[in-house]
Design an enzyme around this catalytic site. Structure first.
Site, short mmCIF file in Angstrom:
data_model
loop_
_atom_site.label_atom_id
_atom_site.label_comp_id
_atom_site.label_asym_id
_atom_site.label_seq_id
_atom_site.Cartn_x
_atom_site.Cartn_y
_atom_site.Cartn_z
N ASN A 10 -14.59 9.61 21.33
CA ASN A 10 -13.85 10.83 20.97
C ASN A 10 -12.61 10.36 20.19
O ASN A 10 -11.67 9.85 20.79
CB ASN A 10 -13.47 11.57 22.25
CG ASN A 10 -12.52 12.73 22.00
OD1 ASN A 10 -12.28 13.12 20.85
ND2 ASN A 10 -11.96 13.27 23.07
N LYS A 12 -10.45 12.03 18.65
CA LYS A 12 -9.29 12.95 18.76
C LYS A 12 -8.65 13.16 17.40
O LYS A 12 -9.35 13.20 16.39
CB LYS A 12 -8.30 12.42 19.81
CG LYS A 12 -8.99 12.11 21.15
CD LYS A 12 -8.05 11.88 22.28
CE LYS A 12 -8.86 11.58 23.54
NZ LYS A 12 -8.04 11.45 24.74
N HIS A 95 -12.60 19.82 27.06
CA HIS A 95 -11.81 18.59 27.13
C HIS A 95 -10.42 18.91 27.69
O HIS A 95 -9.84 19.95 27.40
CB HIS A 95 -11.68 17.94 25.75
CG HIS A 95 -11.09 16.56 25.85
ND1 HIS A 95 -9.74 16.35 25.92
CD2 HIS A 95 -11.68 15.35 25.98
CE1 HIS A 95 -9.52 15.04 26.07
NE2 HIS A 95 -10.68 14.42 26.11
N GLU A 97 -7.52 17.98 26.99
CA GLU A 97 -6.44 18.30 26.02
C GLU A 97 -6.58 19.72 25.51
O GLU A 97 -5.58 20.38 25.23
CB GLU A 97 -6.46 17.27 24.89
CG GLU A 97 -5.87 15.93 25.38
CD GLU A 97 -6.59 14.71 24.85
OE1 GLU A 97 -7.20 14.77 23.77
OE2 GLU A 97 -6.55 13.66 25.54
N GLU A 165 -13.66 13.42 33.60
CA GLU A 165 -12.46 12.78 33.07
C GLU A 165 -11.24 13.23 33.86
O GLU A 165 -10.67 14.29 33.58
CB GLU A 165 -12.27 13.19 31.60
CG GLU A 165 -13.43 12.84 30.71
CD GLU A 165 -13.00 12.74 29.25
OE1 GLU A 165 -13.12 11.64 28.69
OE2 GLU A 165 -12.51 13.74 28.70
N GLY A 171 -5.86 8.45 28.56
CA GLY A 171 -4.81 7.93 27.69
C GLY A 171 -3.65 7.28 28.43
O GLY A 171 -2.61 6.99 27.85
N SER A 211 -9.36 6.15 30.07
CA SER A 211 -8.96 4.74 30.01
C SER A 211 -10.13 3.79 30.26
O SER A 211 -9.94 2.73 30.87
CB SER A 211 -7.79 4.45 30.95
OG SER A 211 -6.66 5.23 30.58
P1 PGA Z 1 -9.00 7.68 26.74
O1 PGA Z 1 -9.53 9.19 26.44
O2 PGA Z 1 -10.22 6.81 26.71
O3 PGA Z 1 -8.05 7.37 25.63
O4 PGA Z 1 -8.36 7.71 28.08
C1 PGA Z 1 -10.73 9.64 26.97
C2 PGA Z 1 -10.98 11.07 26.54
O5 PGA Z 1 -10.03 11.86 26.48
O6 PGA Z 1 -12.12 11.45 26.23
#
Ligand code: PGA
Length: 250
Positions: A10, A12, A95, A97, A165, A171, A211
């Site tokens: 992803n 982003k 997601h 976010e 997640e 992140g 992460s």
């Molecule tokens: P990350 O994000 O691997 O940077 O923690 C995962 C995601 O949001 O899909």
């Protein structure tokens, strides 16, 4: 039950057109192993160019979001037909976010999920609790309510992927432990068995996200109910993403 792991990047709101094409080409050249399904979800505006860059490879093109209406006066939105037109095969819904930064309500997430599945695409539905919810022992309740956003008449398990997640792991560099991930993944599979049936639940891939990186990927993906990963930060570099894809091999 053997499920083919699905590892998806992803991207982003990252990359430029040039760096997106570069990354896509490196991944295509890296080759995907037969026993792992690999996908990438670049920003909307680079879908076309990235699609061209991975053409002929087995990498699936994905979108980070979509709008549920077919067409019309929805300024700024992107329809499923537009995505299909560019060769998109999977779409993320829910997601964290979108839920927590863009304040997308659960009813909207549900409409998007129904539209994606209904259009014949692979639905990657994201669920996960915030740290205060985990601390208050509400993880299962939160995840259960997010699973209830899914349509009740799903029949094809190959087109449903759940991404667990935990919001506190996204992140942050702080991933869930192998045991924490497995506990929630097993719960998700149990819920799917209740809502649909056991055969369906046993065939659905459940990705871990938050992460995930080359150093922790193998341990997480060796858990019985962890079937791949949804990768943010570590998907922006070809070598780390390919190392995670490799870690998904049995
Ligand atoms: P990350 O994000 O691997 O940077 O923690 C995962 C995601 O949001 O899909």
């Amino acid at each position: 039950m053997s499920r083919t792991p699905f590892v998806a990047g992803n991207w982003k709101m990252n990359t430029t057109k040039a760096s997106a094409i570069d990354l896509a080409k490196s991944l295509a050249a890296g080759g995907s192993p037969r026993d792992v399904e690999v996908g990438i979800a670049p920003p909307f505006v680079y879908l076309d160019a990235v699609g061209a860059a991975i053409k002929g490879s087995s990498i699936l093109l994905g979108a980070q979001d979509v709008y549920f209406e077919k067409n019309g006066a929805f300024t700024g939105e992107i329809s499923i037909e537009m995505l299909k037109d560019l060769g998109v095969r999977f779409v993320l819904t829910g997601h964290s976010e979108r839920r927590h930064v863009l304040h997308e309500p659960s009813q909207l997430v549900a409409k998007k999920a129904a539209a994606v599945y209904g259009a014949g695409l692979i639905l990657v539905h994201c669920v996960g609790e915030k740290i205060e919810e985990r601390d208050a022992n509400k993880t299962f309740a939160v995840v259960q309510s997010q699973l209830e956003e899914l349509p009740k008449d799903l029949g094809d398990p190959s087109r449903l992927v759940i991404a667990y997640e935990p919001v506190w792991a996204i992140g942050t560099g702080r991933n869930a432990t192998d045991a924490q991930a497995q506990e929630v993944h097993a719960f998700i599979r149990q819920q799917l068995a209740k809502t649909y049936n056991k055969t369906f639940a046993d065939a659905v891939r459940i990705q871990y996200g938050g992460s995930m990186k080359p150093e922790n990927a193998r341990g997480l993906m060796q858990q019985p109910d962890v079937d791949g990963g949804l990768i943010g930060g570590a998907s922006l570099k070809a070598d780390s993403f390919l190392a995670i894809v490799n870690a998904a091999r049995n």
